[in-house]
Design a protein around this motif. Sequence first.
Motif, PDB file in Angstrom:
ATOM      1  N   LYS A 133       0.826  -1.210   0.000  1.00 44.78           N
ATOM      2  CA  LYS A 133       0.000   0.000   0.000  1.00 44.78           C
ATOM      3  C   LYS A 133       0.860   1.259   0.000  1.00 44.78           C
ATOM      4  CE  LYS A 133      -4.017  -2.246   1.948  1.00 44.78           C
ATOM      5  NZ  LYS A 133      -4.806  -2.523   3.129  1.00 44.78           N
ATOM      6  N   ASN A 134       1.965   1.227   0.727  1.00 44.14           N
ATOM      7  CA  ASN A 134       2.890   2.370   0.715  1.00 44.14           C
ATOM      8  C   ASN A 134       3.451   2.587  -0.685  1.00 44.14           C
ATOM      9  OD1 ASN A 134       2.592   2.720   3.491  1.00 44.14           O
ATOM     10  ND2 ASN A 134       4.453   1.599   3.993  1.00 44.14           N
ATOM     11  N   VAL A 135       3.879   1.511  -1.316  1.00 40.07           N
ATOM     12  CA  VAL A 135       4.481   1.591  -2.648  1.00 40.07           C
ATOM     13  C   VAL A 135       3.438   1.999  -3.683  1.00 40.07           C
ATOM     14  CG1 VAL A 135       5.617   0.243  -4.472  1.00 40.07           C
ATOM     15  CG2 VAL A 135       6.341  -0.018  -2.090  1.00 40.07           C
ATOM     16  N   GLU A 136       2.216   1.506  -3.538  1.00 37.94           N
ATOM     17  CA  GLU A 136       1.149   1.848  -4.484  1.00 37.94           C
ATOM     18  C   GLU A 136       0.917   3.352  -4.572  1.00 37.94           C
ATOM     19  OE1 GLU A 136      -1.792  -2.036  -4.688  1.00 37.94           O
ATOM     20  OE2 GLU A 136      -2.228  -0.472  -3.219  1.00 37.94           O
ATOM     21  N   LYS A 137       1.066   4.054  -3.456  1.00 40.12           N
ATOM     22  CA  LYS A 137       0.883   5.507  -3.469  1.00 40.12           C
ATOM     23  C   LYS A 137       1.897   6.160  -4.403  1.00 40.12           C
ATOM     24  CE  LYS A 137      -0.976   5.611   1.184  1.00 40.12           C
ATOM     25  NZ  LYS A 137      -0.634   5.761   2.590  1.00 40.12           N
ATOM     26  N   ASP A 138       3.157   5.734  -4.295  1.00 43.71           N
ATOM     27  CA  ASP A 138       4.193   6.267  -5.189  1.00 43.71           C
ATOM     28  C   ASP A 138       3.950   5.827  -6.628  1.00 43.71           C
ATOM     29  OD1 ASP A 138       5.523   7.654  -3.247  1.00 43.71           O
ATOM     30  OD2 ASP A 138       7.425   6.574  -3.449  1.00 43.71           O
ATOM     31  N   TRP A 139       3.517   4.582  -6.811  1.00 42.48           N
ATOM     32  CA  TRP A 139       3.259   4.060  -8.151  1.00 42.48           C
ATOM     33  C   TRP A 139       2.191   4.901  -8.835  1.00 42.48           C
ATOM     34  CZ3 TRP A 139      -1.027   1.032 -10.141  1.00 42.48           C
ATOM     35  CH2 TRP A 139      -0.774   0.458 -11.396  1.00 42.48           C
ATOM     36  N   GLU A 140       1.103   5.177  -8.141  1.00 45.31           N
ATOM     37  CA  GLU A 140       0.030   6.010  -8.695  1.00 45.31           C
ATOM     38  C   GLU A 140       0.536   7.416  -9.006  1.00 45.31           C
ATOM     39  OE1 GLU A 140      -3.038   5.375  -9.632  1.00 45.31           O
ATOM     40  OE2 GLU A 140      -3.166   3.317  -8.911  1.00 45.31           O
ATOM     41  N   TYR A 141       1.332   7.970  -8.113  1.00 42.23           N
ATOM     42  CA  TYR A 141       1.865   9.322  -8.257  1.00 42.23           C
ATOM     43  C   TYR A 141       2.768   9.424  -9.492  1.00 42.23           C
ATOM     44  CZ  TYR A 141       4.265  13.647  -6.840  1.00 42.23           C
ATOM     45  OH  TYR A 141       4.793  14.911  -6.795  1.00 42.23           O
ATOM     46  N   VAL A 142       3.681   8.480  -9.646  1.00 39.46           N
ATOM     47  CA  VAL A 142       4.631   8.476 -10.765  1.00 39.46           C
ATOM     48  C   VAL A 142       3.925   8.140 -12.074  1.00 39.46           C
ATOM     49  CG1 VAL A 142       6.686   7.304 -11.699  1.00 39.46           C
ATOM     50  CG2 VAL A 142       6.628   7.999  -9.299  1.00 39.46           C
ATOM     51  N   LYS A 143       2.956   7.230 -12.004  1.00 37.47           N
ATOM     52  CA  LYS A 143       2.196   6.831 -13.183  1.00 37.47           C
ATOM     53  C   LYS A 143       1.484   8.034 -13.815  1.00 37.47           C
ATOM     54  CE  LYS A 143      -1.614   4.314 -13.047  1.00 37.47           C
ATOM     55  NZ  LYS A 143      -2.608   3.266 -12.921  1.00 37.47           N
ATOM     56  N   LYS A 144       1.153   9.006 -12.997  1.00 37.46           N
ATOM     57  CA  LYS A 144       0.460  10.211 -13.484  1.00 37.46           C
ATOM     58  C   LYS A 144       1.448  11.262 -14.021  1.00 37.46           C
ATOM     59  CE  LYS A 144      -3.497   9.542 -10.527  1.00 37.46           C
ATOM     60  NZ  LYS A 144      -4.071   9.820  -9.229  1.00 37.46           N
ATOM     61  N   ASN A 146       4.251  12.360 -12.410  1.00 33.06           N
ATOM     62  CA  ASN A 146       4.955  13.105 -11.371  1.00 33.06           C
ATOM     63  C   ASN A 146       6.314  12.487 -11.077  1.00 33.06           C
ATOM     64  OD1 ASN A 146       2.735  14.960 -10.726  1.00 33.06           O
ATOM     65  ND2 ASN A 146       1.698  13.100 -10.055  1.00 33.06           N
ATOM     66  N   LYS A 147       7.153  13.246 -10.398  1.00 29.46           N
ATOM     67  CA  LYS A 147       8.475  12.776 -10.015  1.00 29.46           C
ATOM     68  C   LYS A 147       8.536  12.774  -8.478  1.00 29.46           C
ATOM     69  CE  LYS A 147      13.149  13.128 -11.616  1.00 29.46           C
ATOM     70  NZ  LYS A 147      13.372  11.752 -11.949  1.00 29.46           N
ATOM     71  N   ARG A 148       9.034  11.677  -7.939  1.00 28.48           N
ATOM     72  CA  ARG A 148       9.158  11.580  -6.482  1.00 28.48           C
ATOM     73  C   ARG A 148      10.312  12.451  -5.984  1.00 28.48           C
ATOM     74  NH1 ARG A 148       9.868   5.540  -4.932  1.00 28.48           N
ATOM     75  NH2 ARG A 148      11.481   5.712  -6.470  1.00 28.48           N
ATOM     76  N   ASN A 149      10.194  12.925  -4.780  1.00 26.32           N
ATOM     77  CA  ASN A 149      11.257  13.682  -4.116  1.00 26.32           C
ATOM     78  C   ASN A 149      12.072  12.745  -3.239  1.00 26.32           C
ATOM     79  OD1 ASN A 149      11.730  16.365  -4.600  1.00 26.32           O
ATOM     80  ND2 ASN A 149      10.091  17.095  -3.237  1.00 26.32           N
ATOM     81  N   TYR A 150      13.331  12.548  -3.576  1.00 27.44           N
ATOM     82  CA  TYR A 150      14.174  11.700  -2.723  1.00 27.44           C
ATOM     83  C   TYR A 150      15.544  12.215  -2.606  1.00 27.44           C
ATOM     84  CZ  TYR A 150      14.544   9.381  -7.348  1.00 27.44           C
ATOM     85  OH  TYR A 150      14.657   9.103  -8.668  1.00 27.44           O
TER      86      TYR A 150
END
Length: 150
Positions: A133-144, A146-150
Amino acid sequence: MKEVLREIGMIARALDSISNIEFKEFDLTKGQYLYLVRICENPGIIQEKLAEMIKVDRTTASRAIKKLELNGFIEKRGDANNKKIKKLYPTEKGKSIYPLLKREHDHSNAVALKGLSESEVEALFHLLQRVRKNVEKDWEYVKKGNKRNY
């Protein structure tokens, strides 16, 4: 920090490799068996929902589905209400191989969980669900896009 994702990745790749080797005689490779199993379990599923379920992009799903269709494991049928929607169904050939795929899955599950108590399996299951579920949030975000902040 422990390399949890590395361990999960190694497990997933090993199981995928085993399945690719064992299902090669049926012309099921590169994880296509996973699509076939989901279609057998969800007859009439649409490609987009299937891709989301397996966590792959549409192009990857499209290639696997096309190969399964060419090899006679599945068929696409138009929706009665919306002709643009194509639903996926297993053919008789697909249905006939499903019990073998299910037995392989059950065997792999038993091998992977060997030596774990019922409570350990339950705890592992719930922890992995939380990780997913944690990873799915990033997956949905990137799929749209967006770029993750790391």
